[in-house]
Design a protein around this motif. Structure first.
Motif, PDB file in Angstrom:
ATOM      1  N   THR A   1       0.819  -1.208   0.000  1.00 43.65           N
ATOM      2  CA  THR A   1       0.000   0.000   0.000  1.00 43.65           C
ATOM      3  C   THR A   1       0.851   1.255   0.000  1.00 43.65           C
ATOM      4  OG1 THR A   1      -1.737  -1.190   1.197  1.00 43.65           O
ATOM      5  CG2 THR A   1      -1.880   1.198   1.171  1.00 43.65           C
ATOM      6  N   ILE A   2       1.975   1.283   0.731  1.00 49.25           N
ATOM      7  CA  ILE A   2       2.791   2.496   0.706  1.00 49.25           C
ATOM      8  C   ILE A   2       3.518   2.657  -0.626  1.00 49.25           C
ATOM      9  CG2 ILE A   2       3.015   2.716   3.193  1.00 49.25           C
ATOM     10  CD1 ILE A   2       5.837   1.541   3.003  1.00 49.25           C
ATOM     11  N   HIS A   3       3.830   1.543  -1.290  1.00 46.73           N
ATOM     12  CA  HIS A   3       4.427   1.653  -2.627  1.00 46.73           C
ATOM     13  C   HIS A   3       3.391   2.205  -3.612  1.00 46.73           C
ATOM     14  CE1 HIS A   3       8.439  -0.380  -2.269  1.00 46.73           C
ATOM     15  NE2 HIS A   3       7.897  -0.714  -1.100  1.00 46.73           N
ATOM     16  N   TRP A   4       2.148   1.744  -3.502  1.00 49.96           N
ATOM     17  CA  TRP A   4       1.079   2.288  -4.334  1.00 49.96           C
ATOM     18  C   TRP A   4       0.805   3.746  -3.980  1.00 49.96           C
ATOM     19  CZ3 TRP A   4      -3.621   3.929  -2.161  1.00 49.96           C
ATOM     20  CH2 TRP A   4      -4.567   4.388  -3.082  1.00 49.96           C
ATOM     21  N   LEU A   5       0.795   4.048  -2.696  1.00 48.34           N
ATOM     22  CA  LEU A   5       0.472   5.405  -2.255  1.00 48.34           C
ATOM     23  C   LEU A   5       1.492   6.418  -2.765  1.00 48.34           C
ATOM     24  CD1 LEU A   5      -1.733   6.739  -0.542  1.00 48.34           C
ATOM     25  CD2 LEU A   5      -0.251   6.455   1.462  1.00 48.34           C
ATOM     26  N   GLU A   6       2.729   5.983  -2.943  1.00 46.21           N
ATOM     27  CA  GLU A   6       3.745   6.886  -3.496  1.00 46.21           C
ATOM     28  C   GLU A   6       3.360   7.338  -4.900  1.00 46.21           C
ATOM     29  OE1 GLU A   6       8.588   7.251  -4.115  1.00 46.21           O
ATOM     30  OE2 GLU A   6       7.703   5.298  -3.655  1.00 46.21           O
ATOM     31  N   THR A   7       2.716   6.467  -5.667  1.00 44.05           N
ATOM     32  CA  THR A   7       2.289   6.851  -7.024  1.00 44.05           C
ATOM     33  C   THR A   7       1.100   7.810  -6.992  1.00 44.05           C
ATOM     34  OG1 THR A   7       0.678   5.033  -7.335  1.00 44.05           O
ATOM     35  CG2 THR A   7       2.996   4.555  -7.822  1.00 44.05           C
TER      36      THR A   7
ATOM     37  N   ASP B   1       6.138 -10.696  -0.562  1.00 46.44           N
ATOM     38  CA  ASP B   1       5.780 -10.541  -1.972  1.00 46.44           C
ATOM     39  C   ASP B   1       4.658  -9.501  -2.066  1.00 46.44           C
ATOM     40  OD1 ASP B   1       5.238 -10.720  -4.649  1.00 46.44           O
ATOM     41  OD2 ASP B   1       4.492 -12.792  -4.591  1.00 46.44           O
ATOM     42  N   LEU B   2       4.975  -8.339  -2.609  1.00 50.94           N
ATOM     43  CA  LEU B   2       3.993  -7.254  -2.660  1.00 50.94           C
ATOM     44  C   LEU B   2       3.044  -7.372  -3.850  1.00 50.94           C
ATOM     45  CD1 LEU B   2       6.163  -4.122  -1.754  1.00 50.94           C
ATOM     46  CD2 LEU B   2       5.353  -5.982  -0.292  1.00 50.94           C
ATOM     47  N   ALA B   3       3.435  -8.139  -4.868  1.00 53.64           N
ATOM     48  CA  ALA B   3       2.693  -8.146  -6.136  1.00 53.64           C
ATOM     49  C   ALA B   3       1.213  -8.499  -5.986  1.00 53.64           C
ATOM     50  CB  ALA B   3       3.375  -9.089  -7.131  1.00 53.64           C
ATOM     51  N   PRO B   4       0.840  -9.572  -5.267  1.00 48.12           N
ATOM     52  CA  PRO B   4      -0.597  -9.892  -5.170  1.00 48.12           C
ATOM     53  C   PRO B   4      -1.410  -8.771  -4.520  1.00 48.12           C
ATOM     54  CG  PRO B   4       0.747 -11.734  -4.426  1.00 48.12           C
ATOM     55  CD  PRO B   4       1.665 -10.571  -4.566  1.00 48.12           C
ATOM     56  N   HIS B   5      -0.816  -8.091  -3.570  1.00 44.73           N
ATOM     57  CA  HIS B   5      -1.532  -7.028  -2.861  1.00 44.73           C
ATOM     58  C   HIS B   5      -1.614  -5.761  -3.710  1.00 44.73           C
ATOM     59  CE1 HIS B   5      -1.526  -9.600   0.641  1.00 44.73           C
ATOM     60  NE2 HIS B   5      -0.227  -9.781   0.479  1.00 44.73           N
ATOM     61  N   LEU B   6      -0.599  -5.529  -4.525  1.00 50.82           N
ATOM     62  CA  LEU B   6      -0.679  -4.410  -5.478  1.00 50.82           C
ATOM     63  C   LEU B   6      -1.787  -4.652  -6.490  1.00 50.82           C
ATOM     64  CD1 LEU B   6       3.133  -3.747  -6.034  1.00 50.82           C
ATOM     65  CD2 LEU B   6       1.489  -2.135  -5.028  1.00 50.82           C
ATOM     66  N   GLU B   7      -1.956  -5.899  -6.892  1.00 48.38           N
ATOM     67  CA  GLU B   7      -3.052  -6.240  -7.803  1.00 48.38           C
ATOM     68  C   GLU B   7      -4.407  -6.012  -7.140  1.00 48.38           C
ATOM     69  OE1 GLU B   7      -2.378 -10.246  -9.031  1.00 48.38           O
ATOM     70  OE2 GLU B   7      -0.521  -9.781 -10.106  1.00 48.38           O
ATOM     71  N   THR B   8      -4.495  -6.345  -5.870  1.00 49.43           N
ATOM     72  CA  THR B   8      -5.741  -6.124  -5.133  1.00 49.43           C
ATOM     73  C   THR B   8      -6.066  -4.640  -5.049  1.00 49.43           C
ATOM     74  OG1 THR B   8      -5.443  -8.114  -3.795  1.00 49.43           O
ATOM     75  CG2 THR B   8      -6.893  -6.413  -2.903  1.00 49.43           C
ATOM     76  N   ILE B   9      -5.063  -3.822  -4.749  1.00 50.89           N
ATOM     77  CA  ILE B   9      -5.283  -2.373  -4.670  1.00 50.89           C
ATOM     78  C   ILE B   9      -5.710  -1.818  -6.020  1.00 50.89           C
ATOM     79  CG2 ILE B   9      -4.167  -0.147  -4.250  1.00 50.89           C
ATOM     80  CD1 ILE B   9      -2.318  -1.635  -2.273  1.00 50.89           C
ATOM     81  N   ASP B  10      -5.063  -2.294  -7.083  1.00 50.81           N
ATOM     82  CA  ASP B  10      -5.432  -1.836  -8.423  1.00 50.81           C
ATOM     83  C   ASP B  10      -6.886  -2.183  -8.742  1.00 50.81           C
ATOM     84  OD1 ASP B  10      -4.643  -0.808 -11.155  1.00 50.81           O
ATOM     85  OD2 ASP B  10      -5.254  -2.852 -11.682  1.00 50.81           O
ATOM     86  N   ALA B  11      -7.289  -3.393  -8.364  1.00 49.86           N
ATOM     87  CA  ALA B  11      -8.673  -3.786  -8.599  1.00 49.86           C
ATOM     88  C   ALA B  11      -9.660  -2.974  -7.782  1.00 49.86           C
ATOM     89  CB  ALA B  11      -8.839  -5.280  -8.292  1.00 49.86           C
ATOM     90  N   LEU B  12      -9.284  -2.617  -6.545  1.00 50.29           N
ATOM     91  CA  LEU B  12     -10.159  -1.849  -5.682  1.00 50.29           C
ATOM     92  C   LEU B  12     -10.340  -0.425  -6.173  1.00 50.29           C
ATOM     93  CD1 LEU B  12      -8.998  -2.822  -2.062  1.00 50.29           C
ATOM     94  CD2 LEU B  12     -11.223  -3.299  -3.074  1.00 50.29           C
ATOM     95  N   THR B  13      -9.263   0.152  -6.681  1.00 50.14           N
ATOM     96  CA  THR B  13      -9.259   1.592  -6.978  1.00 50.14           C
ATOM     97  C   THR B  13      -9.473   1.908  -8.450  1.00 50.14           C
ATOM     98  OG1 THR B  13      -6.838   1.583  -7.212  1.00 50.14           O
ATOM     99  CG2 THR B  13      -7.747   2.077  -5.034  1.00 50.14           C
ATOM    100  N   ARG B  14      -9.453   0.893  -9.314  1.00 52.61           N
ATOM    101  CA  ARG B  14      -9.600   1.134 -10.744  1.00 52.61           C
ATOM    102  C   ARG B  14     -11.030   1.542 -11.067  1.00 52.61           C
ATOM    103  NH1 ARG B  14      -9.628  -3.781 -12.794  1.00 52.61           N
ATOM    104  NH2 ARG B  14      -7.433  -4.111 -12.273  1.00 52.61           N
ATOM    105  N   GLN B  15     -11.161   2.478 -11.979  1.00 55.27           N
ATOM    106  CA  GLN B  15     -12.491   2.911 -12.403  1.00 55.27           C
ATOM    107  C   GLN B  15     -13.116   1.822 -13.271  1.00 55.27           C
ATOM    108  OE1 GLN B  15     -12.503   6.637 -14.461  1.00 55.27           O
ATOM    109  NE2 GLN B  15     -14.650   7.019 -14.000  1.00 55.27           N
ATOM    110  N   GLY B  16     -14.336   1.422 -12.923  1.00 59.94           N
ATOM    111  CA  GLY B  16     -14.993   0.345 -13.642  1.00 59.94           C
ATOM    112  C   GLY B  16     -15.600   0.747 -14.963  1.00 59.94           C
TER     113      GLY B  16
END
Length: 357
Positions: free
Chosen positions: A276-282, A342-357
């Motif tokens: 989440t903090i790696h995503w939050l930096e973006t 391994d951050l990758a699965p959780h980054l995918e989860t964040i992307d799915a949560l926050t992506r515009q549908g």
């Protein structure tokens, strides 16, 4: 001048210096975060990293010094001792320098070197011991030096005036007053001492305009007993391992943790906190500490629940400290690999949560 008169004069001057430091500080910023996937749910981050000592613990440290001074436990020659994983010690070292006091921080072995360097920058001393020994070692040093053990884990929830006095809760809700969803559905906080969650939970109940809507969610990392205690009610639960998310999570239930003011608790995997903090930096263009990731991971999932229920509103949480202290750990690929994170699965989860549908 008599000894008593000199002592009273020192107390007056010490309190003046602490209040002057507060008076020089503007309030911390409240950041509105617009996410494409949440058109009806708003995320707010209160940035506690901008305090002079760099973290949310600046407020706590000031309160603990005022509590100790006004109770007669801290005087002009008192050695102040604290057990801390870093940020509280940094903030207490800052105020010790302000007051001209000797300060010794007992930190767990493995505490981020940049935190140690910051404690030393303020002229304080550190003692690194195994995590399970920090309490006893702090008590021993305080006894040996005739000093005062600050004991944030016991006194955090009572040193802060939870009814107001510009505490973290009053400041947060005042800054939300002009927002579209001024009364948030959720406030999210992680627990180290439990003092901040106690302050927020009590303030919500104290304010009748909030208590009918706003709920408090506490997010707990791996290797922490708080979630287990919240679920089971067993205060005697213990862990031998130490939380990898510095500043939050404890191996024992601390006295300041107040479960009855909490509406919900969630467990957050360490890899999810750090993803989440790696995503939050973006999103923010800056680095945050691991506990911020724990907070925001829980906040995003609460927002997703609101979206699924068709309920508009807001969720507020905290940026607890900056990420510069963790460049050698949370932002270091080698450290992450060594910890088998391994951050990758959780980054995918964040992307799915926050992506515009």
């Amino acid at each position: 001048m008599s000894g008593l008169c000199a002592q009273r004069n020192w107390v007056c001057e010490a309190v003046r210096r602490l209040n002057a430091d507060f008076n020089r500080s503007s309030d911390t910023h409240l950041i509105r975060v617009d996410l494409p996937g949440f058109s009806g749910q708003q995320l707010y981050l209160k940035d506690e990293s901008i305090h002079p000592s760099g973290s949310l613990k600046h407020r706590l440290a000031r309160s603990l010094y005022l509590y100790g001074i006004c109770n007669g436990a801290i005087g002009p020659d008192t050695v102040v001792v604290e057990s801390s994983s870093g940020s509280t010690a940094v903030s207490e070292a800052y105020f010790a320098k302000l007051l001209g006091l000797r300060f010794i921080a007992v930190v767990p072995e493995g505490t981020a070197q940049k935190k140690i360097d910051q404690i030393n920058f303020y002229g304080a001393e550190t003692r690194a011991v195994p995590a399970s020994q920090i309490y006893a070692e702090a008590e021993r040093i305080a006894h040996e030096t005739g000093g005062h053990y600050m004991d944030q884990f016991t006194y955090a929830e009572r040193a802060t005036d939870w009814r107001g006095n510009n505490n973290i809760a009053e400041s947060l809700f005042a800054q939300l007053e002009l927002e579209e969803h001024a009364i948030p559905d959720w406030v999210v906080m992680s627990a180290g001492t439990g003092g901040t969650s106690a302050t927020i939970g009590r303030f919500i109940r104290y304010r009748g305009d909030l208590s009918g809507k706003t709920q408090l969610c506490v997010a707990d990392p791996e290797n922490s007993v708080f979630y287990n205690y919240y679920q089971s009610g067993n205060r005697d639960v213990r862990l031998q391992s130490r939380s990898r998310i510095e500043g939050i999570g404890r191996p024992r239930v601390e006295a300041s943790f107040q479960p009855r003011v909490i509406d919900r608790m969630v467990q957050v995997p360490d890899a999810a906190s750090l993803a989440t903090i790696h995503w939050l930096e973006t999103v923010l263009g800056r680095k945050c500490g691991g506990s911020t990731g724990t907070n925001v991971w829980a906040a995003l999932h609460l927002m997703a629940e609101m979206r699924e229920a068709g309920r508009d509103g807001s969720v507020a949480t905290l940026i607890c400290d900056g990420g510069e202290r963790y460049l050698d750990t949370y932002y270091n690929p080698d450290w992450l690999a060594a910890q088998d994170l391994d951050l990758a699965p959780h980054l995918e989860t964040i992307d799915a949560l926050t992506r515009q549908g």
